[in-house]
Design an enzyme around this catalytic site. Structure first.
Site, PDB file in Angstrom:
ATOM      1  N   ARG A  54       0.865  -1.184   0.000  1.00 29.94           N
ATOM      2  CA  ARG A  54       0.000   0.000   0.000  1.00 29.94           C
ATOM      3  C   ARG A  54       0.902   1.233   0.000  1.00 29.94           C
ATOM      4  O   ARG A  54       2.098   1.154   0.126  1.00 29.94           O
ATOM      5  CB  ARG A  54      -0.991  -0.021   1.182  1.00 29.94           C
ATOM      6  CG  ARG A  54      -0.399  -0.573   2.427  1.00 29.94           C
ATOM      7  CD  ARG A  54      -0.283   0.324   3.640  1.00 29.94           C
ATOM      8  NE  ARG A  54      -0.251   1.733   3.452  1.00 29.94           N
ATOM      9  CZ  ARG A  54       0.852   2.464   3.584  1.00 29.94           C
ATOM     10  NH1 ARG A  54       2.037   1.897   3.836  1.00 29.94           N
ATOM     11  NH2 ARG A  54       0.808   3.757   3.471  1.00 29.94           N
ATOM     12  N   GLY A  55       0.228   2.400  -0.154  1.00 33.49           N
ATOM     13  CA  GLY A  55       0.978   3.637  -0.341  1.00 33.49           C
ATOM     14  C   GLY A  55       1.051   3.900  -1.836  1.00 33.49           C
ATOM     15  O   GLY A  55       1.371   2.996  -2.625  1.00 33.49           O
ATOM     16  N   ALA A  56       0.735   5.142  -2.231  1.00 30.84           N
ATOM     17  CA  ALA A  56       0.543   5.448  -3.654  1.00 30.84           C
ATOM     18  C   ALA A  56       1.722   5.037  -4.543  1.00 30.84           C
ATOM     19  O   ALA A  56       1.539   4.311  -5.530  1.00 30.84           O
ATOM     20  CB  ALA A  56       0.208   6.933  -3.809  1.00 30.84           C
ATOM     21  N   ARG A  97      -7.353  -0.416  -7.025  1.00 23.91           N
ATOM     22  CA  ARG A  97      -7.725   0.654  -6.089  1.00 23.91           C
ATOM     23  C   ARG A  97      -7.960   1.929  -6.905  1.00 23.91           C
ATOM     24  O   ARG A  97      -7.240   2.173  -7.868  1.00 23.91           O
ATOM     25  CB  ARG A  97      -6.630   0.890  -5.034  1.00 23.91           C
ATOM     26  CG  ARG A  97      -6.454  -0.283  -4.066  1.00 23.91           C
ATOM     27  CD  ARG A  97      -5.534   0.075  -2.913  1.00 23.91           C
ATOM     28  NE  ARG A  97      -6.184   0.928  -1.935  1.00 23.91           N
ATOM     29  CZ  ARG A  97      -5.557   1.468  -0.882  1.00 23.91           C
ATOM     30  NH1 ARG A  97      -4.251   1.254  -0.704  1.00 23.91           N
ATOM     31  NH2 ARG A  97      -6.192   2.228  -0.011  1.00 23.91           N
ATOM     32  N   GLN A 118      -2.135   2.750   9.888  1.00 20.03           N
ATOM     33  CA  GLN A 118      -0.858   2.869   9.167  1.00 20.03           C
ATOM     34  C   GLN A 118       0.184   3.632   9.987  1.00 20.03           C
ATOM     35  O   GLN A 118       1.380   3.337   9.917  1.00 20.03           O
ATOM     36  CB  GLN A 118      -1.066   3.592   7.820  1.00 20.03           C
ATOM     37  CG  GLN A 118      -1.754   2.765   6.759  1.00 20.03           C
ATOM     38  CD  GLN A 118      -3.245   3.007   6.737  1.00 20.03           C
ATOM     39  OE1 GLN A 118      -3.850   3.354   7.746  1.00 20.03           O
ATOM     40  NE2 GLN A 118      -3.865   2.813   5.583  1.00 20.03           N
ATOM     41  N   ASP A 128      -2.096  10.953  -2.387  1.00 23.84           N
ATOM     42  CA  ASP A 128      -2.481   9.880  -3.311  1.00 23.84           C
ATOM     43  C   ASP A 128      -2.844  10.424  -4.684  1.00 23.84           C
ATOM     44  O   ASP A 128      -2.769   9.698  -5.687  1.00 23.84           O
ATOM     45  CB  ASP A 128      -3.637   9.077  -2.727  1.00 23.84           C
ATOM     46  CG  ASP A 128      -3.136   8.268  -1.539  1.00 23.84           C
ATOM     47  OD1 ASP A 128      -3.073   8.825  -0.435  1.00 23.84           O
ATOM     48  OD2 ASP A 128      -2.739   7.105  -1.750  1.00 23.84           O
ATOM     49  N   ASN A 181      -5.521  12.543   0.218  1.00 22.11           N
ATOM     50  CA  ASN A 181      -4.603  11.734   1.028  1.00 22.11           C
ATOM     51  C   ASN A 181      -5.434  10.974   2.060  1.00 22.11           C
ATOM     52  O   ASN A 181      -6.664  11.085   2.094  1.00 22.11           O
ATOM     53  CB  ASN A 181      -3.539  12.624   1.691  1.00 22.11           C
ATOM     54  CG  ASN A 181      -2.428  11.809   2.336  1.00 22.11           C
ATOM     55  OD1 ASN A 181      -1.879  10.902   1.690  1.00 22.11           O
ATOM     56  ND2 ASN A 181      -2.101  12.079   3.579  1.00 22.11           N
ATOM     57  N   LYS A 182      -4.773  10.204   2.861  1.00 14.13           N
ATOM     58  CA  LYS A 182      -5.429   9.333   3.844  1.00 14.13           C
ATOM     59  C   LYS A 182      -6.484  10.080   4.653  1.00 14.13           C
ATOM     60  O   LYS A 182      -6.262  11.221   5.064  1.00 14.13           O
ATOM     61  CB  LYS A 182      -4.355   8.740   4.760  1.00 14.13           C
ATOM     62  CG  LYS A 182      -4.829   7.806   5.845  1.00 14.13           C
ATOM     63  CD  LYS A 182      -5.742   6.704   5.364  1.00 14.13           C
ATOM     64  CE  LYS A 182      -5.145   5.859   4.254  1.00 14.13           C
ATOM     65  NZ  LYS A 182      -6.149   4.961   3.623  1.00 14.13           N
TER      66      LYS A 182
HETATM   67  O1  MRU Z   1      -4.620   3.286   2.032  1.00 11.90           O
HETATM   68  P1  MRU Z   1      -3.135   3.505   1.944  1.00 11.90           P
HETATM   69  O2  MRU Z   1      -2.417   3.005   3.143  1.00 11.90           O
HETATM   70  O3  MRU Z   1      -2.569   3.006   0.649  1.00 11.90           O
HETATM   71  O4  MRU Z   1      -2.995   5.078   1.933  1.00 11.90           O
HETATM   72  C1  MRU Z   1      -1.712   5.640   1.874  1.00 11.90           C
HETATM   73  C2  MRU Z   1      -1.705   7.111   2.000  1.00 11.90           C
HETATM   74  O5  MRU Z   1      -2.729   7.747   2.075  1.00 11.90           O
HETATM   75  C3  MRU Z   1      -0.381   7.781   1.943  1.00 11.90           C
HETATM   76  O6  MRU Z   1      -0.380   8.935   2.729  1.00 11.90           O
HETATM   77  C4  MRU Z   1      -0.086   8.171   0.494  1.00 11.90           C
HETATM   78  O7  MRU Z   1      -0.241   7.062  -0.345  1.00 11.90           O
HETATM   79  C5  MRU Z   1       1.252   8.718   0.316  1.00 11.90           C
HETATM   80  S1  MRU Z   1       2.468   7.428   0.484  1.00 11.90           S
HETATM   81  C6  MRU Z   1       3.963   8.018   0.044  1.00 11.90           C
END
Ligand code: MRU
Length: 353
Positions: A68-70, A102, A203, A244, A254-255
């Site tokens: 996970r993470g963009a 996603r 996270q 994201d 973002n999250k």
């Molecule tokens: O749902 P996730 O854990 O994939 O969400 C991740 C985030 O929102 C991060 O802040 C974002 O992807 C930036 S990661 C460098």
């Protein structure tokens, strides 16, 4: 207005040395015929690696948050395409399958579009493997550059609050917002680090704290609901988050929880920094209203670690991203430079279109 800030760590140490000090995790590893992923669902209790042996398994790993993470999901998807080519699979359905894993993080679509362009240009398996490796290597280089640029904005002795996990686990390595924190700590600019838990998937609590402890960076975990109280105390001067998807006017997805941090930061005079590679910028999306926000299973809210914590019969709404309007953002840091007080014109000047 856009400009590039020169790195100044104030201690004459080169960035490469700083990176090695606080950069020991690589969670996405190509193994020649399969993709090895550090399973982020199991951290920090267990460090379990999973092997994805075809593109369908990569898709499942992305959808179920093993990776996970963009940036990391874009990199994993690129390897999924290259692996499918190695296995002589039909690539158009593979691209479609991975794209649907996603919806919010545009890095996924960006990486797949990049692979698709190479396929359209006649690239063979060897060339697709090279392209996936490039996507991964470029992300690491971007993170190091953003670390320099972002850290240079922070006055020595500052405290910072971050949200979610934006570190090595979420990227090719080093991280975006967490990369700025790594660089800022190494440079002596950041004196205090706080990380929000990031309900419901934790996270921040599970992953960011794991990275920080592992790399020897002192940090304190806070409940998400403690953020405004922390800001009022004067302990933090910057909120630093990843992204994201950044729309053409600077609105940033973002999250979930990022938006309320930005509002609280504005009220308390705390600055707000978004750190993301240019692969997160989506100039085809005009503003944040047009960004699809992923809704996940309410079960993520109704229980914890597999056991139900909320009364049977209760319902829940589980959007996992939100959009922070550009007007609440003081700086967007990308590897191309820093945009202060982002808006449509400054975004166009840096990213075109
Ligand atoms: O749902 P996730 O854990 O994939 O969400 C991740 C985030 O929102 C991060 O802040 C974002 O992807 C930036 S990661 C460098």
């Amino acid at each position: 207005m856009s400009f590039v800030v020169d790195a100044d760590f104030g201690d004459n140490r080169p960035m490469t040395q700083l990176s090695e000090t606080h950069d020991s995790i690589r969670a996405v590893q190509w193994q020649g015929d399969h993709l090895r992923l550090l399973d982020q669902r199991r951290l920090p209790a267990q460090e379990v690696w999973i092997a994805c042996r075809d593109a369908a398994q990569v898709t499942t790993a992305i959808r179920d948050l093993a990776v996970r993470g963009a940036p990391a999901i874009g990199i994993a998807a690129a390897w999924g395409v290259a692996m499918a080519s190695q296995q002589h699979a039909s690539l158009p359905p593979v691209l479609d399958m991975l794209r649907a894993a996603r919806p919010t993080a545009v890095n996924l679509m960006w990486a797949l579009d990049r692979m698709k362009r190479r396929i359209a240009a006649g690239a063979d398996t060897a060339a697709l493997l090279v392209e996936a490796q490039r996507i991964q290597d470029e992300d690491l280089a971007a993170n190091r550059r953003m670390g320099e640029l972002g850290a240079a904005l922070i006055a020595p002795g500052s405290g910072v609050l971050t949200h979610c996990n934006t570190g090595s686990l979420a990227t090719a390595g080093f991280g975006t917002a967490l990369g700025v924190i790594r660089a800022g700590v190494a440079a002596g600019r950041i004196a205090r680090v706080y990380a929000g838990e990031t309900r419901p998937w934790q996270q921040g609590a599970r992953l960011t704290m794991w990275e920080l402890v592992r790399d020897g960076i002192a940090a304190q975990l806070i409940a998400d609901s403690a953020a405004a109280h922390l800001m009022k105390s004067g302990a933090v001067q910057w909120v630093i988050v990843g992204a994201d998807r950044i729309a053409a006017n600077g609105d940033t997805a973002n999250k979930i929880g990022t938006y309320q941090l930005a509002i609280a930061a504005k009220y308390h005079g705390v600055k707000f920094m978004v750190v993301a590679p240019s692969s997160t910028v989506d100039m085809a999306t005009g503003d944040g209203e047009q960004i699809e926000i992923e809704l996940r299973d309410p079960a993520e809210l109704l229980g914890f670690a597999g056991s139900r914590t909320v009364v049977e019969g209760a319902q829940a709404w589980n959007p996992v991203f939100d959009v922070t309007p550009a007007e609440l953002i003081d700086a967007i840091v990308t590897e191309r430079g820093v945009i202060e007080r982002p808006g449509r014109l400054a975004m166009q000047a840096m990213f075109g279109r």
